[in-house]
Motif scaffolding. Structure first.
Motif, PDB file in Angstrom:
ATOM      1  N   PRO A  63       9.309 -14.718  34.100  1.00 23.93           N
ATOM      2  CA  PRO A  63       9.359 -13.517  33.257  1.00 23.93           C
ATOM      3  C   PRO A  63       9.114 -13.791  31.767  1.00 23.93           C
ATOM      4  O   PRO A  63       8.505 -12.966  31.087  1.00 23.93           O
ATOM      5  CB  PRO A  63      10.770 -12.967  33.492  1.00 23.93           C
ATOM      6  CG  PRO A  63      11.101 -13.420  34.869  1.00 23.93           C
ATOM      7  CD  PRO A  63      10.476 -14.791  34.978  1.00 23.93           C
ATOM      8  N   ALA A  64       9.525 -14.929  31.275  1.00 23.12           N
ATOM      9  CA  ALA A  64       9.334 -15.248  29.855  1.00 23.12           C
ATOM     10  C   ALA A  64       7.905 -15.648  29.525  1.00 23.12           C
ATOM     11  O   ALA A  64       7.561 -15.772  28.349  1.00 23.12           O
ATOM     12  CB  ALA A  64      10.292 -16.359  29.441  1.00 23.12           C
ATOM     13  N   THR A  65       7.066 -15.840  30.531  1.00 30.16           N
ATOM     14  CA  THR A  65       5.704 -16.326  30.290  1.00 30.16           C
ATOM     15  C   THR A  65       4.638 -15.245  30.340  1.00 30.16           C
ATOM     16  O   THR A  65       3.490 -15.513  30.029  1.00 30.16           O
ATOM     17  CB  THR A  65       5.320 -17.422  31.304  1.00 30.16           C
ATOM     18  OG1 THR A  65       5.186 -16.838  32.595  1.00 30.16           O
ATOM     19  CG2 THR A  65       6.340 -18.536  31.335  1.00 30.16           C
ATOM     20  N   ILE A  66       5.010 -14.031  30.743  1.00 32.60           N
ATOM     21  CA  ILE A  66       3.997 -12.982  30.902  1.00 32.60           C
ATOM     22  C   ILE A  66       4.172 -11.896  29.846  1.00 32.60           C
ATOM     23  O   ILE A  66       5.243 -11.724  29.277  1.00 32.60           O
ATOM     24  CB  ILE A  66       4.025 -12.368  32.323  1.00 32.60           C
ATOM     25  CG1 ILE A  66       5.370 -11.712  32.629  1.00 32.60           C
ATOM     26  CG2 ILE A  66       3.701 -13.420  33.357  1.00 32.60           C
ATOM     27  CD1 ILE A  66       5.422 -10.988  33.967  1.00 32.60           C
ATOM     28  N   ARG A  67       3.077 -11.153  29.619  1.00 36.84           N
ATOM     29  CA  ARG A  67       3.112 -10.051  28.657  1.00 36.84           C
ATOM     30  C   ARG A  67       4.003  -8.926  29.192  1.00 36.84           C
ATOM     31  O   ARG A  67       4.156  -8.773  30.406  1.00 36.84           O
ATOM     32  CB  ARG A  67       1.712  -9.461  28.451  1.00 36.84           C
ATOM     33  CG  ARG A  67       0.661 -10.403  27.998  1.00 36.84           C
ATOM     34  CD  ARG A  67      -0.688  -9.711  27.862  1.00 36.84           C
ATOM     35  NE  ARG A  67      -1.051  -8.969  29.073  1.00 36.84           N
ATOM     36  CZ  ARG A  67      -2.054  -8.104  29.157  1.00 36.84           C
ATOM     37  NH1 ARG A  67      -2.810  -7.864  28.106  1.00 36.84           N
ATOM     38  NH2 ARG A  67      -2.328  -7.486  30.281  1.00 36.84           N
ATOM     39  N   SER A  68       4.518  -8.139  28.293  1.00 34.93           N
ATOM     40  CA  SER A  68       5.365  -7.019  28.718  1.00 34.93           C
ATOM     41  C   SER A  68       4.563  -5.970  29.478  1.00 34.93           C
ATOM     42  O   SER A  68       5.129  -5.190  30.235  1.00 34.93           O
ATOM     43  CB  SER A  68       6.056  -6.391  27.508  1.00 34.93           C
ATOM     44  OG  SER A  68       5.085  -5.875  26.612  1.00 34.93           O
ATOM     45  N   THR A  69       3.252  -5.946  29.314  1.00 32.95           N
ATOM     46  CA  THR A  69       2.418  -4.979  30.021  1.00 32.95           C
ATOM     47  C   THR A  69       2.029  -5.458  31.416  1.00 32.95           C
ATOM     48  O   THR A  69       1.477  -4.692  32.194  1.00 32.95           O
ATOM     49  CB  THR A  69       1.128  -4.689  29.227  1.00 32.95           C
ATOM     50  OG1 THR A  69       0.464  -5.920  28.965  1.00 32.95           O
ATOM     51  CG2 THR A  69       1.451  -3.973  27.937  1.00 32.95           C
ATOM     52  N   ASP A  70       2.285  -6.729  31.729  1.00 37.93           N
ATOM     53  CA  ASP A  70       1.999  -7.265  33.050  1.00 37.93           C
ATOM     54  C   ASP A  70       3.239  -7.147  33.921  1.00 37.93           C
ATOM     55  O   ASP A  70       4.329  -6.874  33.433  1.00 37.93           O
ATOM     56  CB  ASP A  70       1.542  -8.723  32.954  1.00 37.93           C
ATOM     57  CG  ASP A  70       0.220  -8.853  32.212  1.00 37.93           C
ATOM     58  OD1 ASP A  70      -0.583  -7.904  32.250  1.00 37.93           O
ATOM     59  OD2 ASP A  70       0.004  -9.897  31.584  1.00 37.93           O
ATOM     60  N   LEU A  71       3.066  -7.359  35.211  1.00 34.69           N
ATOM     61  CA  LEU A  71       4.175  -7.183  36.143  1.00 34.69           C
ATOM     62  C   LEU A  71       4.312  -8.436  36.999  1.00 34.69           C
ATOM     63  O   LEU A  71       3.352  -8.855  37.637  1.00 34.69           O
ATOM     64  CB  LEU A  71       3.897  -5.970  37.042  1.00 34.69           C
ATOM     65  CG  LEU A  71       5.020  -5.628  38.011  1.00 34.69           C
ATOM     66  CD1 LEU A  71       5.954  -4.629  37.366  1.00 34.69           C
ATOM     67  CD2 LEU A  71       4.462  -5.077  39.291  1.00 34.69           C
ATOM     68  N   GLY A  72       5.494  -9.028  36.970  1.00 35.28           N
ATOM     69  CA  GLY A  72       5.765 -10.209  37.784  1.00 35.28           C
ATOM     70  C   GLY A  72       6.580  -9.841  39.006  1.00 35.28           C
ATOM     71  O   GLY A  72       7.471  -8.998  38.938  1.00 35.28           O
ATOM     72  N   GLY A  73       6.266 -10.487  40.130  1.00 41.35           N
ATOM     73  CA  GLY A  73       6.989 -10.203  41.361  1.00 41.35           C
ATOM     74  C   GLY A  73       7.339 -11.468  42.112  1.00 41.35           C
ATOM     75  O   GLY A  73       6.578 -12.442  42.103  1.00 41.35           O
ATOM     76  N   LEU A  74       8.499 -11.464  42.739  1.00 43.84           N
ATOM     77  CA  LEU A  74       8.949 -12.568  43.587  1.00 43.84           C
ATOM     78  C   LEU A  74       8.438 -12.287  44.995  1.00 43.84           C
ATOM     79  O   LEU A  74       8.856 -11.332  45.638  1.00 43.84           O
ATOM     80  CB  LEU A  74      10.472 -12.667  43.570  1.00 43.84           C
ATOM     81  CG  LEU A  74      11.081 -13.802  44.363  1.00 43.84           C
ATOM     82  CD1 LEU A  74      10.639 -15.157  43.797  1.00 43.84           C
ATOM     83  CD2 LEU A  74      12.603 -13.699  44.336  1.00 43.84           C
ATOM     84  N   LEU A  75       7.529 -13.140  45.480  1.00 41.65           N
ATOM     85  CA  LEU A  75       6.865 -12.880  46.757  1.00 41.65           C
ATOM     86  C   LEU A  75       7.447 -13.675  47.907  1.00 41.65           C
ATOM     87  O   LEU A  75       7.174 -13.385  49.067  1.00 41.65           O
ATOM     88  CB  LEU A  75       5.375 -13.175  46.623  1.00 41.65           C
ATOM     89  CG  LEU A  75       4.681 -12.434  45.480  1.00 41.65           C
ATOM     90  CD1 LEU A  75       3.210 -12.777  45.443  1.00 41.65           C
ATOM     91  CD2 LEU A  75       4.902 -10.945  45.592  1.00 41.65           C
ATOM     92  N   GLY A  76       8.232 -14.675  47.610  1.00 44.97           N
ATOM     93  CA  GLY A  76       8.844 -15.520  48.621  1.00 44.97           C
ATOM     94  C   GLY A  76       9.504 -16.691  47.921  1.00 44.97           C
ATOM     95  O   GLY A  76       9.447 -16.800  46.701  1.00 44.97           O
ATOM     96  N   PRO A  77      10.137 -17.581  48.670  1.00 47.47           N
ATOM     97  CA  PRO A  77      10.765 -18.747  48.034  1.00 47.47           C
ATOM     98  C   PRO A  77       9.723 -19.593  47.299  1.00 47.47           C
ATOM     99  O   PRO A  77       8.781 -20.096  47.900  1.00 47.47           O
ATOM    100  CB  PRO A  77      11.362 -19.519  49.214  1.00 47.47           C
ATOM    101  CG  PRO A  77      11.456 -18.527  50.322  1.00 47.47           C
ATOM    102  CD  PRO A  77      10.340 -17.549  50.104  1.00 47.47           C
ATOM    103  N   GLU A 102       0.434 -22.713  30.962  1.00 50.67           N
ATOM    104  CA  GLU A 102       0.841 -23.546  29.824  1.00 50.67           C
ATOM    105  C   GLU A 102       2.296 -23.271  29.438  1.00 50.67           C
ATOM    106  O   GLU A 102       3.069 -24.191  29.208  1.00 50.67           O
ATOM    107  CB  GLU A 102      -0.076 -23.268  28.634  1.00 50.67           C
ATOM    108  CG  GLU A 102       0.299 -24.056  27.389  1.00 50.67           C
ATOM    109  CD  GLU A 102      -0.531 -23.642  26.184  1.00 50.67           C
ATOM    110  OE1 GLU A 102       0.038 -23.599  25.081  1.00 50.67           O
ATOM    111  OE2 GLU A 102      -1.734 -23.356  26.347  1.00 50.67           O
ATOM    112  N   ARG A 103       2.660 -22.014  29.399  1.00 51.46           N
ATOM    113  CA  ARG A 103       4.040 -21.657  29.049  1.00 51.46           C
ATOM    114  C   ARG A 103       5.030 -22.141  30.112  1.00 51.46           C
ATOM    115  O   ARG A 103       6.141 -22.549  29.776  1.00 51.46           O
ATOM    116  CB  ARG A 103       4.165 -20.155  28.854  1.00 51.46           C
ATOM    117  CG  ARG A 103       3.510 -19.673  27.587  1.00 51.46           C
ATOM    118  CD  ARG A 103       3.629 -18.185  27.441  1.00 51.46           C
ATOM    119  NE  ARG A 103       3.015 -17.724  26.212  1.00 51.46           N
ATOM    120  CZ  ARG A 103       2.869 -16.459  25.883  1.00 51.46           C
ATOM    121  NH1 ARG A 103       3.311 -15.507  26.708  1.00 51.46           N
ATOM    122  NH2 ARG A 103       2.293 -16.117  24.755  1.00 51.46           N
ATOM    123  N   GLY A 126       7.819 -24.623  28.967  1.00 52.40           N
ATOM    124  CA  GLY A 126       8.935 -23.717  28.742  1.00 52.40           C
ATOM    125  C   GLY A 126      10.226 -24.077  29.441  1.00 52.40           C
ATOM    126  O   GLY A 126      11.060 -23.225  29.670  1.00 52.40           O
ATOM    127  N   GLY A 127      10.418 -25.320  29.802  1.00 49.70           N
ATOM    128  CA  GLY A 127      11.675 -25.721  30.412  1.00 49.70           C
ATOM    129  C   GLY A 127      11.634 -25.838  31.921  1.00 49.70           C
ATOM    130  O   GLY A 127      12.630 -26.201  32.546  1.00 49.70           O
TER     131      GLY A 127
END
Length: 150
Positions: free
Chosen positions: A64-78, A102-103, A107-108
């Motif tokens: 979540p910290a690596t994507i733009r606020s206009t993009d959408l991240g989803g958990l698709l599986g483990p 890169e992030r 990014g930890g």
């Protein structure tokens, strides 16, 4: 309970799989109607042989910290995540993919985790995206070739 918590995975802050794929379908329909391109970035955490397998699941919380606020991240599986890159043509989607990877790398995210990725763009990969919408990513049976990139 807030309605948004039904749509978000509590451990990662990413959208749950069914909602993510619903949004991808919405974006396909929007792109088909208005001609706006988009990218679909699929990522899978690959954990070193000597590291605990749980690292793959834990690594998804860094997305979540690596994507733009206009993009959408989803958990698709483990250890599997997707990013819907809205309003991105092929070139800008490639830049976004590189930025995300890169992030994640700096990014930890644990060094024992490498990310395999595949970038699909609409309309170039419309058939593959349609297949993923019907069959799902976990059941992809090799339809998407993930590459080591970070």
């Amino acid at each position: 309970m807030e309605e948004t918590w039904v749509l978000l995975d509590a451990n990662t802050g990413l959208h749950v799989a069914w909602y993510f794929w619903l949004r991808v379908l919405d974006e396909v329909n929007r792109a088909a109607r208005y001609g706006a391109p988009f990218g679909l970035l699929l990522l899978e955490a690959d954990v070193a042989a000597n590291a605990p397998a749980k690292l793959a699941t834990d690594a998804t919380s860094y997305l979540p910290a690596t994507i733009r606020s206009t993009d959408l991240g989803g958990l698709l599986g483990p250890g599997q995540v997707g990013v819907l890159l809205t309003h991105q043509d092929s070139e800008s989607a490639e830049q976004a993919r590189d930025r995300v990877l890169e992030r994640l790398a700096r990014g930890g995210c644990p060094p024992a985790v490498r990310w395999k990725s595949q970038l699909l763009t609409y309309p170039n990969h419309a058939a593959q995206i349609s297949y993923l919408l019907t069959a799902g990513w976990s059941e992809r049976n090799g339809s998407v070739d993930l590459q080591h990139t970070a």
